[in-house]
Design a protein around this motif. Structure first.
Motif, PDB file in Angstrom:
ATOM      1  N   THR A 166     -10.746 -10.941  25.913  1.00 45.85           N
ATOM      2  CA  THR A 166     -11.809 -10.933  26.918  1.00 45.85           C
ATOM      3  C   THR A 166     -11.268 -10.516  28.281  1.00 45.85           C
ATOM      4  O   THR A 166     -11.871  -9.685  28.982  1.00 45.85           O
ATOM      5  CB  THR A 166     -12.474 -12.321  27.003  1.00 45.85           C
ATOM      6  N   ALA A 167     -10.143 -11.076  28.671  1.00 41.88           N
ATOM      7  CA  ALA A 167      -9.526 -10.729  29.958  1.00 41.88           C
ATOM      8  C   ALA A 167      -9.116  -9.260  29.991  1.00 41.88           C
ATOM      9  O   ALA A 167      -9.288  -8.579  31.017  1.00 41.88           O
ATOM     10  CB  ALA A 167      -8.318 -11.627  30.221  1.00 41.88           C
TER      11      ALA A 167
ATOM     12  N   HIS B 109     -10.503  -6.344  32.454  1.00 50.76           N
ATOM     13  CA  HIS B 109      -9.556  -5.528  33.232  1.00 50.76           C
ATOM     14  C   HIS B 109      -9.856  -4.051  33.034  1.00 50.76           C
ATOM     15  O   HIS B 109      -9.862  -3.273  34.010  1.00 50.76           O
ATOM     16  CB  HIS B 109      -8.122  -5.863  32.799  1.00 50.76           C
TER      17      HIS B 109
END
Length: 83
Positions: A72-73, A77
């Motif tokens: 998810t991160a 990004h």
């Protein structure tokens, strides 16, 4: 005089904030059992990569480090980086 070629993943590393997996593959040429040449190829496995073609070792590492939170991160990004 027998020449043989062996390919082995000799280094697997997890690096960076998004846990990219760096894989180094060595190709070893031997003459009568004695190494005469060694070359390297590297590739990187990102959290969003298709790992179906990777080795069992890389798949096992990816299963541990490419968590849903990391995926998810990483997606966030990429979205921020490529508006």
């Amino acid at each position: 005089m027998a020449l043989t070629e062996e390919t082995v993943q000799d280094k697997i590393e997890v690096v960076g904030e998004f846990k990219h997996i760096q894989v180094r593959t060595a190709t070893v040429i031997k003459k009568d059992g004695v190494e005469i040449s060694r070359s390297f190829h590297r590739h990187v496995v990102a959290p969003d990569a298709d790992i179906s073609g990777e080795s069992a070792d890389v798949k096992a590492i990816a299963a541990q480090v490419h968590t849903d939170a990391i995926k998810t991160a990483y997606a966030a990004h990429l979205a921020e980086s490529n508006p």
